[in-house]
Design a protein around this motif. Structure first.
Motif, short mmCIF file in Angstrom:
data_model
loop_
_atom_site.label_atom_id
_atom_site.label_comp_id
_atom_site.label_asym_id
_atom_site.label_seq_id
_atom_site.Cartn_x
_atom_site.Cartn_y
_atom_site.Cartn_z
N ASP A 1 0.78 -1.27 0.17
CA ASP A 1 0.00 -0.18 0.13
C ASP A 1 0.95 1.46 -0.02
O ASP A 1 0.61 2.13 0.82
N TRP B 1 1.25 3.25 -2.63
CA TRP B 1 0.68 4.10 -3.74
C TRP B 1 -0.33 5.04 -3.25
O TRP B 1 -1.20 4.76 -2.58
N LYS C 1 -3.33 7.39 -2.96
CA LYS C 1 -4.37 7.69 -3.82
C LYS C 1 -4.91 8.98 -3.96
O LYS C 1 -4.66 9.87 -3.04
N LYS C 2 -5.57 9.51 -4.72
CA LYS C 2 -6.30 10.81 -4.77
C LYS C 2 -7.42 10.95 -3.56
O LYS C 2 -8.07 10.00 -3.32
N SER C 3 -7.37 12.00 -2.92
CA SER C 3 -8.28 12.28 -1.86
C SER C 3 -8.11 13.74 -1.63
O SER C 3 -7.45 14.44 -2.26
N ARG D 1 1.12 14.85 -5.15
CA ARG D 1 0.71 13.29 -5.25
C ARG D 1 1.56 12.76 -6.53
O ARG D 1 2.00 11.49 -6.15
N ASN E 1 4.45 9.68 -5.87
CA ASN E 1 4.24 8.54 -6.37
C ASN E 1 5.45 8.26 -7.37
O ASN E 1 5.88 7.03 -7.38
#
Length: 395
Positions: free
Chosen positions: A268, A270, A272-274, A282, A286
């Motif tokens: 986990d 990566w 993620k978009k939030s 971001r 990454n």
């Protein structure tokens, strides 16, 4: 003699190490290049967690100003592994002239944030802060004291010393004032593409990709056992003789990329978009994760290749190898066989093994900045999930 104190506010890990290395030399250079003989200069280093965790540039400068006032410093410089942007431009360093604070971004130095290069920029920032506070700003006067000119046409020759450690980039100086009367000076890296590449390499170095290697012990064990077992059968021998070089390269690239992808999603890593992150940062984080793991896996691959090179040299008899090949074999054939077995074993190691400690992998893969960011986002996502669950639960 009057004493002037410069405080270096550093984030943990690499910035803190560099700050302590240059502390003594920086004090000596301040005495030589700024108001020579007029002041006694002191340099203090203080560790600050906020400087290494927040991605808000204003908060970093505010923290530096707070520590400056609390400790009675005359100047404060934040040294961070946080990427700094001015719009879409990559910022090497910037200074708040009014508050006598500055910050320097290590990722903008690229893959070589050496203490000497950092100290050169740090000295320039103190020159900006000191001379702008004590004398009228006139290009012909202060330029000779180490202050960059406002006129862009004159900047090229002035920044020659700065461009020396940034051979393929140019440094530009931008000055602006806000409604509150605060004056800000920024050094940006141009062109933008070069600055972006430096940021990615700098953040990868800050993540210390070599520190993840101890977590590969289980993977190496399974991969080596699988490859050694495969060497018993002549199929790999024949394939190594018949394959062209482009096939070996393709197998290597596929094996390395596959292992990087597996580690990222298995642990986990990566982001993620939030609502808690910006697309630009971001993407940067990454990309840095991929580069960090890619570097680690390449080192792992080289170690495994050397192990198999020894194994095939010892356990594959030349006469038997030659009989299977139907032609004479030499050192090149053994190199190709070890190369093929390494790629096959890497696939097996990635599929069949788990890294020892997921938390340790995350700490090794991320620098303090990125790990703190990861934990903060996870905590906020967890809190948001708990709130939503509470709303959905029947009363």
């Amino acid at each position: 003699m009057e004493v002037k104190t410069v405080g270096i506010v550093s984030s943990p890990e690499l910035p803190y190490t560099i700050a302590n290395i240059i502390k003594k030399k920086f004090k000596h250079d301040l005495s030589n290049y700024i108001a020579e003989g007029k002041f006694e200069w002191q340099v203090e280093v203080e560790l600050d967690l906020l400087t290494g965790a927040t991605e808000k540039v204003a908060e970093v400068l505010e923290a530096a100003e707070h520590l400056k006032k609390r400790n009675g410093w005359d100047f404060a410089i934040s040294l961070t592994d946080l990427p700094i942007y001015n719009g879409k431009s990559i910022v090497l360093a910037d200074a708040n002239i009014t508050a006598c604070t500055a910050q320097i971004s290590l990722p903008a130095f690229g893959w070589r944030p050496t203490p000497n290069r950092v100290e050169i920029i740090m000295l320039h920032m103190i020159k900006e802060l000191y001379f702008r506070q004590t004398e009228e700003y006139e290009n012909n006067d202060l330029e000779q004291k180490g202050i960059g000119p406002r006129d862009p046409k004159k900047q090229k020759s002035f920044f020659k010393k700065l461009e020396e450690p940034f051979r393929f980039s140019a440094v530009r100086r931008i000055e602006s004032s806000n409604k509150s009367g605060e004056t800000t000076v920024r050094f940006i890296i141009v062109p933008k593409l070069n600055g972006l590449a430096r940021i990615l390499l700098g953040m990868t170095i800050a993540n210390r990709p070599w520190t993840i290697l101890p977590s590969f012990k289980n993977v190496v064990a399974i991969a080596f056992a699988t490859g050694a077992y495969g060497l018993i059968f002549p199929t790999l021998w024949k394939l190594s003789i018949s394959y062209e070089i482009y096939r070996f390269i393709g197998l290597t690239a596929t094996a390395v990329l596959g292992m990087v992808i597996w580690i990222i999603f298995a642990h986990d890593l990566w982001e993620k978009k939030s609502n808690e992150n910006k697309n630009q940062l971001r993407w940067m984080y990454n990309s840095t994760t991929v580069l960090t793991l890619g570097t680690s896996v390449v080192i792992y691959y080289i170690v495994l290749f050397l192990l198999f090179l020894i194994a095939v040299s010892v356990f594959v008899p030349p006469d038997l190898y030659q009989a299977e090949a139907d032609k004479a074999v030499g050192p090149l054939n053994y190199l190709k066989l070890a190369w093929l077995v390494t790629s096959v074993a890497t696939f097996a190691g990635a599929i069949g093994a788990g890294l020892e400690n997921p938390e340790g992998v995350r700490r090794s893969t991320y620098s303090y900045r990125q790990y703190s960011r990861y934990e903060e986002i996870k905590e906020k996502e967890k809190s948001g999930s708990m709130k939503n669950k509470g709303k959905d639960d029947p009363q």
